[in-house]
Design a protein around this motif. Structure first.
Motif, PDB file in Angstrom:
ATOM      1  N   TYR A 176       0.845  -1.204   0.000  1.00 33.44           N
ATOM      2  CA  TYR A 176       0.000   0.000   0.000  1.00 33.44           C
ATOM      3  C   TYR A 176       0.880   1.254   0.000  1.00 33.44           C
ATOM      4  N   PRO A 177       1.647   1.481  -1.072  1.00 30.63           N
ATOM      5  CA  PRO A 177       2.645   2.567  -1.059  1.00 30.63           C
ATOM      6  C   PRO A 177       2.072   3.980  -1.019  1.00 30.63           C
ATOM      7  N   GLU A 178       0.832   4.166  -1.377  1.00 34.28           N
ATOM      8  CA  GLU A 178       0.243   5.508  -1.444  1.00 34.28           C
ATOM      9  C   GLU A 178      -0.465   5.925  -0.161  1.00 34.28           C
ATOM     10  N   GLU A 179      -0.577   5.040   0.799  1.00 34.62           N
ATOM     11  CA  GLU A 179      -1.381   5.315   1.996  1.00 34.62           C
ATOM     12  C   GLU A 179      -0.559   5.963   3.110  1.00 34.62           C
ATOM     13  N   ASN A 180      -1.249   6.390   4.160  1.00 32.42           N
ATOM     14  CA  ASN A 180      -0.627   6.841   5.397  1.00 32.42           C
ATOM     15  C   ASN A 180      -0.595   5.656   6.350  1.00 32.42           C
ATOM     16  N   TYR A 181       0.377   5.665   7.276  1.00 39.19           N
ATOM     17  CA  TYR A 181       0.581   4.530   8.173  1.00 39.19           C
ATOM     18  C   TYR A 181       0.511   5.009   9.622  1.00 39.19           C
ATOM     19  N   VAL A 182      -0.440   4.493  10.369  1.00 35.82           N
ATOM     20  CA  VAL A 182      -0.592   4.828  11.780  1.00 35.82           C
ATOM     21  C   VAL A 182      -0.274   3.577  12.582  1.00 35.82           C
ATOM     22  N   ILE A 183       0.703   3.690  13.468  1.00 38.43           N
ATOM     23  CA  ILE A 183       1.111   2.547  14.277  1.00 38.43           C
ATOM     24  C   ILE A 183       0.532   2.716  15.675  1.00 38.43           C
ATOM     25  N   LEU A 184      -0.272   1.746  16.066  1.00 38.23           N
ATOM     26  CA  LEU A 184      -0.876   1.724  17.395  1.00 38.23           C
ATOM     27  C   LEU A 184      -0.196   0.632  18.205  1.00 38.23           C
ATOM     28  N   GLY A 185       0.154   0.936  19.437  1.00 42.03           N
ATOM     29  CA  GLY A 185       0.828  -0.039  20.292  1.00 42.03           C
ATOM     30  C   GLY A 185       2.325  -0.083  20.085  1.00 42.03           C
ATOM     31  N   GLY A 186       2.870   0.818  19.303  1.00 49.16           N
ATOM     32  CA  GLY A 186       4.297   0.799  19.002  1.00 49.16           C
ATOM     33  C   GLY A 186       5.131   1.682  19.896  1.00 49.16           C
ATOM     34  N   ILE A 187       4.491   2.471  20.769  1.00 51.94           N
ATOM     35  CA  ILE A 187       5.263   3.361  21.631  1.00 51.94           C
ATOM     36  C   ILE A 187       4.941   3.120  23.103  1.00 51.94           C
ATOM     37  N   GLY A 188       4.615   1.897  23.399  1.00 54.54           N
ATOM     38  CA  GLY A 188       4.417   1.481  24.785  1.00 54.54           C
ATOM     39  C   GLY A 188       5.178   0.184  24.977  1.00 54.54           C
ATOM     40  N   GLY A 189       5.123  -0.354  26.139  1.00 57.50           N
ATOM     41  CA  GLY A 189       5.766  -1.645  26.361  1.00 57.50           C
ATOM     42  C   GLY A 189       7.267  -1.534  26.515  1.00 57.50           C
ATOM     43  N   ARG A 190       7.983  -2.450  25.905  1.00 58.62           N
ATOM     44  CA  ARG A 190       9.438  -2.543  26.076  1.00 58.62           C
ATOM     45  C   ARG A 190      10.156  -1.315  25.522  1.00 58.62           C
ATOM     46  N   LEU A 191      11.121  -0.817  26.300  1.00 59.17           N
ATOM     47  CA  LEU A 191      11.865   0.374  25.910  1.00 59.17           C
ATOM     48  C   LEU A 191      12.653   0.160  24.621  1.00 59.17           C
ATOM     49  N   ASP A 192      13.257  -1.018  24.438  1.00 60.79           N
ATOM     50  CA  ASP A 192      14.026  -1.266  23.211  1.00 60.79           C
ATOM     51  C   ASP A 192      13.124  -1.243  21.984  1.00 60.79           C
ATOM     52  N   HIS A 193      11.908  -1.759  22.102  1.00 57.97           N
ATOM     53  CA  HIS A 193      10.970  -1.710  20.976  1.00 57.97           C
ATOM     54  C   HIS A 193      10.504  -0.276  20.718  1.00 57.97           C
ATOM     55  N   PHE A 194      10.226   0.461  21.802  1.00 53.17           N
ATOM     56  CA  PHE A 194       9.816   1.853  21.664  1.00 53.17           C
ATOM     57  C   PHE A 194      10.868   2.656  20.901  1.00 53.17           C
ATOM     58  N   LEU A 195      12.132   2.527  21.299  1.00 53.17           N
ATOM     59  CA  LEU A 195      13.197   3.284  20.640  1.00 53.17           C
ATOM     60  C   LEU A 195      13.386   2.847  19.184  1.00 53.17           C
ATOM     61  N   ALA A 196      13.337   1.552  18.945  1.00 57.02           N
ATOM     62  CA  ALA A 196      13.455   1.065  17.561  1.00 57.02           C
ATOM     63  C   ALA A 196      12.331   1.638  16.702  1.00 57.02           C
ATOM     64  N   ASN A 197      11.127   1.657  17.248  1.00 61.20           N
ATOM     65  CA  ASN A 197       9.984   2.183  16.501  1.00 61.20           C
ATOM     66  C   ASN A 197      10.089   3.689  16.291  1.00 61.20           C
ATOM     67  N   LEU A 198      10.483   4.404  17.324  1.00 61.17           N
ATOM     68  CA  LEU A 198      10.580   5.859  17.240  1.00 61.17           C
ATOM     69  C   LEU A 198      11.544   6.297  16.143  1.00 61.17           C
ATOM     70  N   TYR A 199      12.602   5.525  15.950  1.00 57.14           N
ATOM     71  CA  TYR A 199      13.605   5.880  14.950  1.00 57.14           C
ATOM     72  C   TYR A 199      13.381   5.225  13.584  1.00 57.14           C
ATOM     73  N   LEU A 200      12.276   4.526  13.419  1.00 59.08           N
ATOM     74  CA  LEU A 200      11.979   3.887  12.125  1.00 59.08           C
ATOM     75  C   LEU A 200      12.125   4.837  10.931  1.00 59.08           C
ATOM     76  N   PRO A 201      11.517   6.023  10.988  1.00 53.79           N
ATOM     77  CA  PRO A 201      11.585   6.901   9.812  1.00 53.79           C
ATOM     78  C   PRO A 201      12.984   7.379   9.455  1.00 53.79           C
ATOM     79  N   LEU A 202      13.948   7.193  10.336  1.00 57.35           N
ATOM     80  CA  LEU A 202      15.319   7.584  10.022  1.00 57.35           C
ATOM     81  C   LEU A 202      16.046   6.532   9.193  1.00 57.35           C
ATOM     82  N   GLU A 203      15.485   5.331   9.157  1.00 59.59           N
ATOM     83  CA  GLU A 203      16.105   4.283   8.339  1.00 59.59           C
ATOM     84  C   GLU A 203      15.926   4.629   6.861  1.00 59.59           C
TER      85      GLU A 203
END
Length: 141
Positions: free
Chosen positions: A92-119
């Motif tokens: 779905y390359p033309e759509e917007n992407y909303v991630i729910l549940g990606g900024i809670g829980g484990r700190l390592d997952h939160f940080l990995a998710n937060l920096y996703l757009p920098l990849e």
């Protein structure tokens, strides 16, 4: 349409928000998030993950219900969320992407998710990626 990527650490806001959304959106379940969507009878276009947080019965239900399933190995370089976002963009390359549940829980997952757009692979889509939960809405510019 919007692609909602649903990870496993959903707060009450995210659960209620999902239930209120139009069925005309696209829902991608990430690991336990896929089971949550199935359980709430929200149509799952894509389920992605190693599904290590699901019982065998839950895993079977997800695989029988989701339109597409991408099972990942437990040992991998990407997180389940990274893999799910990459697949969502490819389908779905033309759509917007909303991630729910990606900024809670484990700190390592939160940080990995937060920096996703920098990849490099995600940076062209940075303005289309956001995270939401009860207390936060994170967008990238």
């Amino acid at each position: 349409m919007t692609v909602f990527l649903v990870a496993g650490h959903l707060d009450d806001f995210s659960k209620n928000y999902l239930k209120s959304l139009s069925k005309h959106n696209i829902f991608v379940g990430i690991d336990y998030g896929a089971y949550f969507l199935v359980k709430e009878k929200i149509p799952v276009s894509l389920a992605v993950g190693d599904f290590d947080s699901l019982s065998d019965t839950e895993k079977k239900l997800v695989k029988e219900t989701a339109q597409k399933v991408k099972s990942l190995p437990k040992e991998k370089d990407d997180t389940d969320t990274q893999a799910a976002l990459e697949l969502a963009i490819s389908f779905y390359p033309e759509e917007n992407y909303v991630i729910l549940g990606g900024i809670g829980g484990r700190l390592d997952h939160f940080l990995a998710n937060l920096y996703l757009p920098l990849e490099k692979r995600f940076s062209p889509y940075a303005e289309k990626i956001s995270f939401r939960n009860r207390q936060n809405a994170v967008s990238f510019y």
